[in-house]
Motif scaffolding. Structure first.
Motif, PDB file in Angstrom:
ATOM      1  N   PRO A   9      -9.057  23.398  60.248  1.00 34.79           N
ATOM      2  CA  PRO A   9      -8.367  22.876  59.078  1.00 34.79           C
ATOM      3  C   PRO A   9      -6.903  23.261  59.080  1.00 34.79           C
ATOM      4  N   GLU A  10      -6.024  22.308  58.750  1.00 33.21           N
ATOM      5  CA  GLU A  10      -4.600  22.574  58.610  1.00 33.21           C
ATOM      6  C   GLU A  10      -4.163  22.081  57.246  1.00 33.21           C
ATOM      7  N   GLN A  11      -2.980  22.459  56.853  1.00 34.73           N
ATOM      8  CA  GLN A  11      -2.541  22.151  55.503  1.00 34.73           C
ATOM      9  C   GLN A  11      -2.369  20.642  55.327  1.00 34.73           C
ATOM     10  N   LYS A  12      -1.525  20.035  56.105  1.00 37.17           N
ATOM     11  CA  LYS A  12      -1.424  18.574  56.082  1.00 37.17           C
ATOM     12  C   LYS A  12      -2.089  18.105  57.358  1.00 37.17           C
ATOM     13  N   GLU A  13      -3.318  17.679  57.218  1.00 40.14           N
ATOM     14  CA  GLU A  13      -4.080  17.368  58.423  1.00 40.14           C
ATOM     15  C   GLU A  13      -3.471  16.171  59.151  1.00 40.14           C
ATOM     16  N   GLN A  14      -3.308  16.346  60.457  1.00 37.97           N
ATOM     17  CA  GLN A  14      -2.785  15.280  61.280  1.00 37.97           C
ATOM     18  C   GLN A  14      -3.905  14.501  61.961  1.00 37.97           C
ATOM     19  N   ALA A  15      -5.120  15.048  61.909  1.00 36.55           N
ATOM     20  CA  ALA A  15      -6.246  14.396  62.575  1.00 36.55           C
ATOM     21  C   ALA A  15      -6.555  13.071  61.893  1.00 36.55           C
ATOM     22  N   VAL A  38     -12.033  27.614  54.164  1.00 34.30           N
ATOM     23  CA  VAL A  38     -11.231  26.514  54.697  1.00 34.30           C
ATOM     24  C   VAL A  38      -9.892  26.574  53.975  1.00 34.30           C
ATOM     25  N   SER A  39      -8.831  26.760  54.716  1.00 37.49           N
ATOM     26  CA  SER A  39      -7.501  26.951  54.136  1.00 37.49           C
ATOM     27  C   SER A  39      -7.060  25.739  53.313  1.00 37.49           C
ATOM     28  N   PRO A  40      -6.169  25.937  52.353  1.00 36.50           N
ATOM     29  CA  PRO A  40      -5.643  24.801  51.580  1.00 36.50           C
ATOM     30  C   PRO A  40      -5.068  23.721  52.495  1.00 36.50           C
ATOM     31  N   GLY A 202       2.017  25.533  58.223  1.00 36.34           N
ATOM     32  CA  GLY A 202       1.131  24.913  59.193  1.00 36.34           C
ATOM     33  C   GLY A 202       1.842  24.426  60.440  1.00 36.34           C
ATOM     34  N   GLU A 203       3.092  24.028  60.274  1.00 42.81           N
ATOM     35  CA  GLU A 203       3.862  23.530  61.416  1.00 42.81           C
ATOM     36  C   GLU A 203       4.567  24.644  62.180  1.00 42.81           C
ATOM     37  N   HIS A 204       4.795  25.804  61.515  1.00 39.70           N
ATOM     38  CA  HIS A 204       5.612  26.861  62.121  1.00 39.70           C
ATOM     39  C   HIS A 204       4.900  28.209  62.183  1.00 39.70           C
ATOM     40  N   TYR A 205       3.571  28.208  62.089  1.00 40.30           N
ATOM     41  CA  TYR A 205       2.846  29.485  62.044  1.00 40.30           C
ATOM     42  C   TYR A 205       3.068  30.338  63.288  1.00 40.30           C
ATOM     43  N   ALA A 206       3.375  29.718  64.426  1.00 39.65           N
ATOM     44  CA  ALA A 206       3.574  30.469  65.670  1.00 39.65           C
ATOM     45  C   ALA A 206       4.962  31.116  65.725  1.00 39.65           C
ATOM     46  N   GLU A 207       5.818  30.782  64.773  1.00 42.09           N
ATOM     47  CA  GLU A 207       7.170  31.322  64.746  1.00 42.09           C
ATOM     48  C   GLU A 207       7.253  32.475  63.738  1.00 42.09           C
ATOM     49  N   GLU A 208       8.366  33.151  63.728  1.00 39.39           N
ATOM     50  CA  GLU A 208       8.565  34.221  62.741  1.00 39.39           C
ATOM     51  C   GLU A 208       8.747  33.589  61.363  1.00 39.39           C
ATOM     52  N   LEU A 209       7.956  34.042  60.405  1.00 37.46           N
ATOM     53  CA  LEU A 209       8.034  33.540  59.040  1.00 37.46           C
ATOM     54  C   LEU A 209       8.254  34.708  58.094  1.00 37.46           C
ATOM     55  N   THR A 210       9.191  34.565  57.182  1.00 32.09           N
ATOM     56  CA  THR A 210       9.491  35.637  56.236  1.00 32.09           C
ATOM     57  C   THR A 210       9.397  35.120  54.806  1.00 32.09           C
ATOM     58  N   ILE A 211       9.171  36.029  53.880  1.00 30.79           N
ATOM     59  CA  ILE A 211       9.103  35.659  52.467  1.00 30.79           C
ATOM     60  C   ILE A 211      10.416  35.047  51.983  1.00 30.79           C
ATOM     61  N   LEU A 238       1.644  36.527  52.964  1.00 30.25           N
ATOM     62  CA  LEU A 238       1.544  37.171  54.274  1.00 30.25           C
ATOM     63  C   LEU A 238       0.099  37.228  54.757  1.00 30.25           C
ATOM     64  N   GLU A 239      -0.835  37.446  53.829  1.00 34.98           N
ATOM     65  CA  GLU A 239      -2.254  37.454  54.189  1.00 34.98           C
ATOM     66  C   GLU A 239      -2.685  36.062  54.630  1.00 34.98           C
ATOM     67  N   TYR A 240      -2.192  35.048  53.946  1.00 37.40           N
ATOM     68  CA  TYR A 240      -2.513  33.661  54.298  1.00 37.40           C
ATOM     69  C   TYR A 240      -2.024  33.335  55.704  1.00 37.40           C
ATOM     70  N   ILE A 241      -0.787  33.704  56.002  1.00 40.22           N
ATOM     71  CA  ILE A 241      -0.224  33.431  57.335  1.00 40.22           C
ATOM     72  C   ILE A 241      -1.018  34.165  58.409  1.00 40.22           C
ATOM     73  N   LYS A 242      -1.347  35.429  58.147  1.00 47.20           N
ATOM     74  CA  LYS A 242      -2.116  36.202  59.121  1.00 47.20           C
ATOM     75  C   LYS A 242      -3.469  35.552  59.388  1.00 47.20           C
ATOM     76  N   ASN A 243      -4.179  35.138  58.325  1.00 47.17           N
ATOM     77  CA  ASN A 243      -5.490  34.519  58.502  1.00 47.17           C
ATOM     78  C   ASN A 243      -5.397  33.197  59.241  1.00 47.17           C
ATOM     79  N   LEU A 244      -4.353  32.417  58.939  1.00 48.64           N
ATOM     80  CA  LEU A 244      -4.174  31.150  59.653  1.00 48.64           C
ATOM     81  C   LEU A 244      -3.948  31.404  61.135  1.00 48.64           C
ATOM     82  N   ARG A 245      -3.131  32.382  61.467  1.00 49.95           N
ATOM     83  CA  ARG A 245      -2.877  32.710  62.869  1.00 49.95           C
ATOM     84  C   ARG A 245      -4.146  33.193  63.568  1.00 49.95           C
ATOM     85  N   LEU A 246      -4.934  34.015  62.883  1.00 49.53           N
ATOM     86  CA  LEU A 246      -6.187  34.491  63.468  1.00 49.53           C
ATOM     87  C   LEU A 246      -7.147  33.330  63.712  1.00 49.53           C
TER      88      LEU A 246
END
Length: 306
Positions: A9-15, A38-40, A202-211, A238-246
């Motif tokens: 699941p992704e935020q704006k699903e592209q599938a 299942v993430s928002p 969802g588009e940038h989770y692999a990059e550095e993200l800050t508050i 931050l918890e959301y980003i961590k869980n999405l990355r995991l």
């Protein structure tokens, strides 16, 4: 219809849900201790869901629904929604994801103008949660069983039959719709901003993200942004980003990735020891053990389609 695949699941699903000429797909969702949520996310299609086992919490836009076995849910197009299992026993559901154009929403006729387009635009609000005590429940439940039968057995003309049954489901809910629901400007703004920031993550989770960076997207102060995010997602940003990355890392392992380092980096973790620690905390095993467990079926992504 015996096609199986995993869908993260992704935020704006592209599938694409179904084919261009047949925009309908059945999904089995299974939430477990390993994959409890299942993430928002949102998409251009509507959903009709039956909870077949367990219980969970549905967050639909800014509303929360406690859902249990036997309940039905209708989620209109472009609506932000997420699912979290209520207990360790998890949850299992069957969902039909379909584009409203399949039902004729793109036609310039009275059905589209009077009913289907207002459902899309959410000026006509159908019931979201349909419990057994709801007056439309038996009718919609029987329709859902007929949809299952047509989808699984594909009799001659099943595409027409599925269109007809989905339209019947909407007709069954129409007497209990609400045309007077008007969201406040603040609710509309908050929904828009939450979608915006979730899509960006969802588009940038692999990059550095800050508050500070994410707060600027919403034009909020950092303090206001953190409170806003926690209020509408139930977790810190931050918890959301961590869980999405995991989850992204787990998906890569499930698809055959063998390098823990490469997978951690591609999922947005720059610290390998931190990745190991958080992965074990979430999945109850190290990444290497996780990889080894996959052939035995110990891991299953929450979505699979048929």
């Amino acid at each position: 219809m015996a096609h199986n695949s995993s869908l993260s699941p992704e935020q704006k699903e592209q599938a694409r849900h179904g084919e261009h000429m047949f925009p309908l797909k059945k999904y089995i969702t299974t939430l477990t201790e390993l994959y409890p949520s299942v993430s928002p996310h949102w998409h251009d299609e509507a959903e009709l869901t039956l909870i077949t086992e367990g219980s969970c919490t549905y967050q639909v836009q800014l509303d929360t629904y406690e859902v249990r076995e036997g309940d039905l849910l209708f989620v209109p197009p472009a609506v932000l929604h997420s699912i979290t299992a209520s207990t360790r026993d998890g949850m299992r559901s069957e969902t039909y994801v379909f584009h409203m154009n399949f039902l004729g929403a793109s036609s310039a006729d009275i059905c589209a103008v009077k009913y289907l387009t207002p459902v899309i635009n959410q000026t006509l609000i159908l019931p979201c949660l349909i419990r057994k005590e709801h007056p439309a429940y038996k009718n919609v439940f029987d329709i859902f069983l007929k949809i299952n039968q047509a989808y699984d057995n594909t009799p001659a003309g099943y595409e027409l039959l599925l269109r007809s049954l989905l339209l019947q489901a909407i007709v069954a809910l129409l007497p209990y719709s609400d045309e007077q629901v008007v969201h406040s400007p603040l609710e509309t703004e908050h929904t828009f901003k939450l979608k915006l920031v979730l899509e960006y993550i969802g588009e940038h989770y692999a990059e550095e993200l800050t508050i500070p960076q994410l707060a600027r997207i919403c034009y909020f102060s950092e303090y206001h942004f953190m409170r806003f995010f926690k209020k509408y997602t139930g977790t810190s940003c931050l918890e959301y980003i961590k869980n999405l990355r995991l989850e992204k890392a787990a998906e890569q392992f499930a698809q055959g990735a063998q390098s823990v380092l490469d997978t951690a980096l591609s999922a947005g973790f720059s610290n390998l020891s931190y990745f190991y620690r958080e992965f074990k905390k979430k999945y109850g095993m190290t990444p290497r053990k996780f990889i080894e467990s996959i052939p035995s079926g110990a891991f299953q992504a929450p979505y699979r389609y048929q």
